[in-house]
Enzyme design. Structure first.
Site, PDB file in Angstrom:
ATOM      1  N   ASP A 110       6.437  17.425  13.275  1.00 38.69           N
ATOM      2  CA  ASP A 110       5.997  17.313  11.992  1.00 38.69           C
ATOM      3  C   ASP A 110       4.553  17.036  11.958  1.00 38.69           C
ATOM      4  OD1 ASP A 110       6.517  17.278   9.254  1.00 38.69           O
ATOM      5  OD2 ASP A 110       6.975  15.034   9.135  1.00 38.69           O
ATOM      6  N   ILE A 139       0.951  -1.123   0.045  1.00 38.05           N
ATOM      7  CA  ILE A 139       0.095  -0.013  -0.009  1.00 38.05           C
ATOM      8  C   ILE A 139       0.678   1.240   0.043  1.00 38.05           C
ATOM      9  CG2 ILE A 139      -1.994  -1.080   1.163  1.00 38.05           C
ATOM     10  CD1 ILE A 139      -0.885  -0.115   3.582  1.00 38.05           C
ATOM     11  N   ALA A 196       5.334   2.687  -0.039  1.00 36.98           N
ATOM     12  CA  ALA A 196       6.930   2.428   0.133  1.00 36.98           C
ATOM     13  C   ALA A 196       7.449   3.662   0.930  1.00 36.98           C
ATOM     14  CB  ALA A 196       7.165   2.447  -1.251  1.00 36.98           C
ATOM     15  N   GLY A 197       8.350   3.539   1.761  1.00 34.46           N
ATOM     16  CA  GLY A 197       9.051   4.549   2.153  1.00 34.46           C
ATOM     17  C   GLY A 197      10.427   4.441   2.024  1.00 34.46           C
ATOM     18  N   GLU A 198      11.272   5.106   2.876  1.00 29.67           N
ATOM     19  CA  GLU A 198      13.085   5.112   2.769  1.00 29.67           C
ATOM     20  C   GLU A 198      13.442   3.852   3.205  1.00 29.67           C
ATOM     21  OE1 GLU A 198      16.987   7.142   4.532  1.00 29.67           O
ATOM     22  OE2 GLU A 198      14.869   7.874   5.521  1.00 29.67           O
ATOM     23  N   PHE A 199      12.696   3.102   4.192  1.00 26.05           N
ATOM     24  CA  PHE A 199      13.507   1.739   4.790  1.00 26.05           C
ATOM     25  C   PHE A 199      12.986   0.793   3.727  1.00 26.05           C
ATOM     26  CE2 PHE A 199      13.797   4.627   8.397  1.00 26.05           C
ATOM     27  CZ  PHE A 199      15.146   4.783   8.463  1.00 26.05           C
ATOM     28  N   GLY A 200      11.792   0.883   3.123  1.00 25.75           N
ATOM     29  CA  GLY A 200      11.118  -0.311   2.528  1.00 25.75           C
ATOM     30  C   GLY A 200       9.602  -0.257   2.260  1.00 25.75           C
ATOM     31  N   GLU A 201       8.997  -1.223   1.887  1.00 31.98           N
ATOM     32  CA  GLU A 201       7.562  -1.261   1.399  1.00 31.98           C
ATOM     33  C   GLU A 201       6.801  -1.196   2.788  1.00 31.98           C
ATOM     34  OE1 GLU A 201       7.714  -3.265  -2.904  1.00 31.98           O
ATOM     35  OE2 GLU A 201       7.801  -4.528  -1.318  1.00 31.98           O
ATOM     36  N   VAL A 202       5.375  -0.967   2.613  1.00 28.90           N
ATOM     37  CA  VAL A 202       4.281  -0.833   3.617  1.00 28.90           C
ATOM     38  C   VAL A 202       3.212  -1.772   3.130  1.00 28.90           C
ATOM     39  CG1 VAL A 202       2.773   0.512   5.084  1.00 28.90           C
ATOM     40  CG2 VAL A 202       5.071   1.355   4.385  1.00 28.90           C
TER      41      VAL A 202
END
Length: 953
Positions: free
Chosen positions: A715, A596, A598-604
């Site tokens: 943030d 659903i 993707a970020g810096e560290f990997g997929e979500v």
């Protein structure tokens, strides 16, 4: 499979030229092997024979000619057919007679001709017969021996006789191969079997035409010339099926969507294909697939109209119960929902009912054929349009309108009475009415009051008849309580509605209220609007939080957290922090379903968590991509160490972590509607102000909880708020540094890293001073995002332009249709002096009061369309006039209506400039927010600010 060097046994001599030789001993020259013609069963054949049993020390050799070797055949088999005479059948020779002979071999890279050197041969085996031949009988023996380890271009065979009576009938030399074959749609070539030290030979294959394999098909050839285990199976490509080791096209009316070993399937319901080799079946005319439907599934039609729409009015409370029967034809779908549209009719003109009308449970996506409509006004006609929807209903619309009139003359009911101001000799009152009357109906009110403590027998009543729902009573006694009763009158001033009673007290002389601080005054003003003066006093206090933070308004009780946040980075070993604050989950309890994000560290992933003893729950799974460093792993898990310390319904819930296995994961609750900013943009104009304020209240409650724990988010933005299917908002994303690294567009670099300029308080930008007060500033920006349905703060201004504007006291203008009380709260959050900003506890209290009194949201803040939604006045972004209608719509983010304009024949900007509000509605723009945006844009294009009322919606 066998491959022979020599085939015809009976003419062996023609294929192998034997060279006979004998050794010389001190006894003299020995007898050689001889070619003998024999007759067996009436057939003649040749043998090589020797029978010199009466002489001692025999050493007679028979050698083949040069036999060329197949390059891959390192192992050959030698099959011998021979006869051995029984030594006992020779009189007096049995003592020196032999019944065995020897097989030798010698390798060479070239034919040596007749040259023979005994020393070059090595023994393979001693050959002994199973049966020996006597005087009156003959027994033919067959023996096979293996010659292994061959490596040169060819070889010789030799037979040594040491004193036997032998007849050599045939010699067959062969090697074994695995035959060429087709298995599982892969073709494998004929392969020479391996040697004894290589029992399995790996052979690569090739998929047959129109077949493919994820990995190269392989198979093993055994030393016995048989095929063994196959690895990697070929499958027919989409549009093909397996037929007798081939892949053939699917016939018309059938399809196959993926490469597999399955056969072609018949086209599903309401689909067809006339082509060979179809991958998918197209929908028949009038049938469709929804975006979420599988492309291999059936097609369905739109539902028919709802039936038997009926209404039960309850005019005394201004409510209407609508119910209907589901569509007769659902189109073959089970995802039927309903929407209800209300139009308020005055004579022959109808207008949308607007946001003040409330629906229970909602006006859209109803799953039951029933809805309650409230906040209706008396003496008005209403038209309700109920539509049935499904996943394909946007291809066709079916409406079943019913006009229902509420013409009751019953007076409205008084719901609340409040004190809005007082002195020692006067009281100012107001009250709420339901349903709210239309101004032209001229509803009248009867207000009665007297001193509360008067003797009932001597009480003096004062009765006033009023034309509005407020009054200021003067000439009262100081420090005295009065009892007030108010009733709404019918149109004939005789019929009366329910009455409301309250008591209020004037101030004692000399105790007139003095002005307070700006925010206290603001809270009192809002309090009068939403339900009476605020209880308690707002004071400055000397309480300070942990960290470099100045004081600002709140009460001491609000500052007592149940526990204090612990920074996981203070742990020497970050893994200890993870184990302390997060629950370890075994990966076998987690099922990944769909990516659903993707970020810096990997997929979500969206997935399922099924822990022992717990119900199965939907979760979001953050993964750490392969090849990570230990620092990346620690940064990844630090967010879980932070989230694990929080427990609040408006903070994203951490389910647990996976740290003890190769692939680290963070598992949180699943929020169906995703990020708030995207959700608002997708539902622009569809959500009422009341619902938006409810969402803001949830965010504020979550931030109050974090603030009470001495945690500063840094943030806070709509992109970091998640929304579930109940429209409940939850604060998320507790890893500021890594998130900002991914978003250079929204950050500004200072000496300490990156910060999100558009959401950050000026003191945090200038001095990197982050406190709960700077989070309050950010919350004000989130409020603006929510009320503007996900609009980008400060629009297309650069970061430097934003900072310059803020320092020059510029503040974002009120969004379209923003309640005045909500916008005033935004401005309080954006005060330059952070000590004067409200605390999150104050914000939650105020939003609660607004929600308890929805009438307070009806007063709309001033709105300038040219500033508030950044509409171009005469041209596009480059200063040139718009070249097309589609270009203009794209500039105001309304591209979804391009087709509506085209279908209505509005294809030039000159035609656009002639449009009125009714014209915009008639082409299919129904959402109030969208209607206003387009109308105001046309107004901007015409540059006629004086005619703003023409486009009022």
């Amino acid at each position: 499979m066998f491959t022979s060097c020599f085939i015809d046994v009976s003419v062996l001599l023609l294929h192998i030229k034997f060279i006979c030789t004998a050794t010389q001993s001190d006894r003299g020259y020995m007898q050689r092997w001889e070619v003998v013609q024999r007759t067996l069963n009436g057939s003649q054949f040749y043998t090589y024979s020797i029978c010199n049993v009466e002489e001692r020390e025999q050493d007679n050799w028979l050698r083949t000619t040069f036999i060329q070797r197949h390059p891959l055949a390192s192992r050959v088999f030698v099959e011998l057919k021979f006869i051995v005479r029984d030594c006992n059948s020779f009189d007096g020779a049995s003592l020196i007679c032999k019944e065995t002979f020897n097989l030798y071999t010698s390798e060479s890279d070239a034919d040596v001709g007749t040259t023979f050197r005994k020393s070059q041969f090595k023994k393979v085996a001693t050959i002994a017969p199973d049966e020996i031949t006597g005087k009156n009988e003959m027994h033919i023996n067959t023996e096979t021996r293996v010659v292994d380890g061959l490596s040169r271009k060819g070889f010789y065979l030799a037979f040594q006789d040491i004193g036997a009576c032998i007849a050599l009938l045939s010699v067959r030399v062969f090697y074994k191969t695995c035959p060429g074959t087709v298995q599982n749609l892969a073709t494998f070539p004929e392969t020479v079997a391996g040697a004894e030290n290589q029992p399995l030979t790996e052979v690569s294959g090739v998929c047959v035409d129109n077949a493919a394999s994820e990995e190269l098909p392989r198979i093993y050839c055994t030393e016995e010339g048989k095929w063994a285990v196959q690895v990697g199976q070929c499958q027919c490509k989409p549009g093909y099926e397996e037929v007798k080791d081939t892949c053939q096209e699917c016939r018309p009316g059938s399809f196959k969507a993926e490469a597999s070993s399955d056969a072609c399937e018949p086209c599903p319901a309401n689909t067809d294909t006339l082509e060979h080799g179809a991958v998918l079946c197209a929908c028949k005319d009038g049938f469709f697939r929804a975006p979420t439907d599988p492309s291999t599934g059936p097609c369905s039609g739109p539902p028919s109209a709802p039936r038997d729409l009926s209404a039960v009015p309850q005019p005394s409370v201004g409510r209407l119960i609508l119910s209907w029967t589901p569509p007769e034809d659902t189109g073959g779908r089970n995802d039927i929902t309903y929407s209800v549209e209300c139009q308020r009719c005055d004579g022959v003109v109808c207008h949308p009912c607007g946001e003040r009308v409330r629906y229970e449970p909602a006006s859209m996506k109803l799953t039951e054929a029933r809805v309650s409509v409230s906040e209706l006004e008396a003496h008005l006609n209403y038209t309700f349009i109920v539509e049935a929807h499904s996943g394909v209903s946007h291809f066709s619309h079916h409406k079943n309108p019913l006009i229902f009139s509420t013409l009751s003359l019953d007076p409205p009911q008084i719901t609340t009475m409040r004190l809005v101001g007082r002195t020692s000799t006067s009281l100012a009152l107001s009250w709420d009415v339901s349903p709210r009357p239309r101004p032209q109906l001229n509803i009248r009110y009867k207000l009665t009051y007297h001193k509360k403590d008067d003797n009932l027998d001597k009480t003096t009543y004062t009765v006033l008849t009023l034309d509005k729902n407020s009054a200021q009573i003067k000439d009262l006694a100081p420090g005295t309580a009065y009892l007030f009763r108010v009733q709404a009158l019918g149109s004939d001033d005789n019929s009366e509605g329910s009455r409301m009673e309250e008591h209020f007290e004037t101030l004692t002389e000399g105790t007139e209220q003095n002005p307070c601080t700006s925010f206290t005054s603001f809270m009192q003003i809002v309090g009068w609007v939403v339900g009476g003066p605020l209880k308690g006093n707002l004071k400055r206090n000397s309480h300070t939080r942990q960290g470099p933070e100045d004081t600002y308004f709140s009460t001491p009780e609000q500052l007592k957290p149940l526990k204090t946040y612990v920074d996981p980075h203070t742990y020497e070993d970050p893994n200890v922090a993870v184990l302390k604050f997060a629950t370890e989950i075994h990966p076998s309890h987690i099922t990944k379903q769909k990516v659903i994000g993707a970020g810096e560290f990997g997929e979500v992933y969206r997935g399922i968590l099924k822990a022992p003893g717990r119900k199965e729950v939907a979760v979001a799974i953050k993964t750490l991509k392969p090849g990570y460093t230990e620092k990346q792993r620690q940064d990844f898990l630090s967010e879980a160490s932070i989230m694990g310390q929080f427990s609040h319904q408006n903070i994203i819930r951490l389910e647990g972590v996976v740290t003890k296995f190769k692939h680290a994961m963070i598992v949180t609750e699943y929020m169906e509607n995703g990020a708030l900013d995207r959700y608002l943009r997708d539902h622009d104009g569809e959500i009422s102000s009341f619902q938006l304020v409810g969402m803001l209240r949830g965010i504020a409650a979550g931030m109050k909880y974090l603030s009470d724990m001495s945690y500063v988010h840094r943030d806070l933005a709509a992109r970091n708020i998640l929304v579930n299917n109940n429209m409940e908002c939850k604060v998320s994303d507790f890893g500021l540094s890594r998130v900002l690294e991914d978003d250079p567009e929204g950050t500004y670099t200072t000496s300490g890293g990156k910060i999100p300029i558009r959401w950050t308080a000026p003191e945090a930008i200038a001095y990197r001073k982050f406190t709960s007060a700077s989070d309050v500033w950010s919350f004000g920006i989130v409020m603006w995002e929510v009320m503007a349905f996900g609009e980008r703060p400060y629009w297309d201004m650069s970061n430097h332009e934003v900072m310059k504007a803020i320092n020059e006291a510029f503040r974002l203008p009120a969004p379209m249709d923003c309640p005045s009380a909500v916008y005033q709260l935004m401005l309080q959050c954006w005060l330059q002096d952070r000590a004067k900003r409200p605390r999150f506890g104050d914000i939650v209290s105020l939003l609660d009061k607004l929600l308890r009194s929805p009438e307070s949201l009806k007063t709309i803040a001033d709105f300038d369309p040219r500033v508030s939604i950044r509409l171009p006045s005469t041209s596009g972004s480059d200063g040139s006039p718009f070249r097309s209608v589609s270009e203009w719509l794209e500039s105001i983010k309304m591209s979804q209506y391009s087709e509506n304009f085209t279908c209505a024949g509005i294809v030039t900007m000159e035609q656009v400039l002639q449009m009125k509000t009714e014209d915009i509605k008639n082409i299919g723009v129904r959402l109030p927010g969208h209607l206003k945006r387009i109308a105001y844009s046309i107004l901007g294009l015409k540059d006629q600010t004086s005619t703003l009322s023409v486009f009022a919606v």
